[in-house]
Motif scaffolding. Sequence first.
Motif, short mmCIF file in Angstrom:
data_model
loop_
_atom_site.label_atom_id
_atom_site.label_comp_id
_atom_site.label_asym_id
_atom_site.label_seq_id
_atom_site.Cartn_x
_atom_site.Cartn_y
_atom_site.Cartn_z
N THR A 44 0.81 -1.23 0.00
CA THR A 44 0.00 0.00 0.00
C THR A 44 0.84 1.28 0.00
O THR A 44 0.32 2.36 0.23
CB THR A 44 -0.95 0.02 1.22
OG1 THR A 44 -0.18 -0.11 2.42
CG2 THR A 44 -1.95 -1.12 1.13
N VAL A 49 -2.32 2.24 5.68
CA VAL A 49 -3.72 2.25 5.26
C VAL A 49 -4.53 1.52 6.32
O VAL A 49 -4.28 0.35 6.61
CB VAL A 49 -3.90 1.57 3.89
CG1 VAL A 49 -5.39 1.43 3.55
CG2 VAL A 49 -3.17 2.35 2.81
N SER A 173 -8.07 0.82 -0.21
CA SER A 173 -6.93 1.50 -0.81
C SER A 173 -7.36 2.36 -1.98
O SER A 173 -8.31 2.02 -2.70
CB SER A 173 -5.89 0.47 -1.27
OG SER A 173 -4.84 1.09 -1.97
#
Length: 270
Positions: A44, A49, A173
Motif C-alpha cells: 500500500t 492504510v 486503498s
Amino acid sequence: MLGAEIPITAILGDQQAALFGHGCDRPGLMKCTYGTGSFLVAHTGNQIVRSHHQLISTVAWTQTNSKDSLDVGYALEGSMFTSGACIQWLRDRLKLIKTAAETEAMANRVKDNGGVYFVPAFSGLGSPYWDMSARGAFFGITASVQPEHLVRAVLEAIAYQVLEVVQAINASSSTPVGRLTVDGGACENNFLMQFQADVLGIPVERPIMRDTTVQGAAFAAGLAVGFWESYEALVEQRQIERVFEPRSDFSLSNFGTWQKAVKRTLAWEE
C-alpha cells in the motif's frame, strides 16, 4: 556450530518475504500464498492504510537508504484459514481423490458446479469475517450431483475467498489491485488459477520459483551485503511460468450464491 560467523543481514516474516520475492513493492501489486490456508498481502505504499473491512494493516518491509534512515513500506493482509487443507480433506477423509493433482481434471470434467457450493470453514472463517464459530458446509446437493461437482465446488470456494479479500483491499486503498502473483502448493492447479483470474478480472501470474518466501529472504539478504546491486533488476529477472488472463465472457453470477451460503454458516456454534 557452523565453524564460522554467519552474518544475519535481513529478517522478514514469511508473508512479507514472499511479497518481497514477488516484486510487489508498490500499490496495485499483491501476492497470494495458497498453502494449508491462503494468505493475501497487498503493498500500500509508504503510508499506513487503515482498513474498515476486517483486514490487517502491517509493515511490508523496512530498509536503510543512502542517508542511513529507514524507508518503510506498508501493506494490507487478509488471512483465510482453510484452502489447501480442503483438498487434503477430500483426499484423506472423504477419499474422493487419491492425489491433489486429480482435482484439476475432475473439475474440468463438468461444465459447472452443478448448483453445489462449499464453505471452507473447518476452523472458522478468517478475513473478512473473523468468525471462529462458523463451520464448513456443502449447499445445493441434489441426486444429480457427482463427485466432480463436489471437487469443483471446493476449488471455486478457495477462489471466492480470495475475491472477498481483494474486494476489501480495493475498498480500503486508493489504488486498485491490477495483478495477483501466486505461490504455494495449490497454485499448481491450473483450473483454480484460471478460475481465480476469471473471478478477479485481473491477470494471475505464476512464477517458475514456487517457494517465493525463501526467494524473498535471499533477495533481501543478498541486497543488504551488496551481492546484488538492484532490487528492480532482480525482479525483472524473475522467470514467469504462466500468466492466467481473465476470460471476457466469464459471469460472476454464482459468487452471490456462494456468499449466501457463507452467511448461513456464520455463528453456527454458539
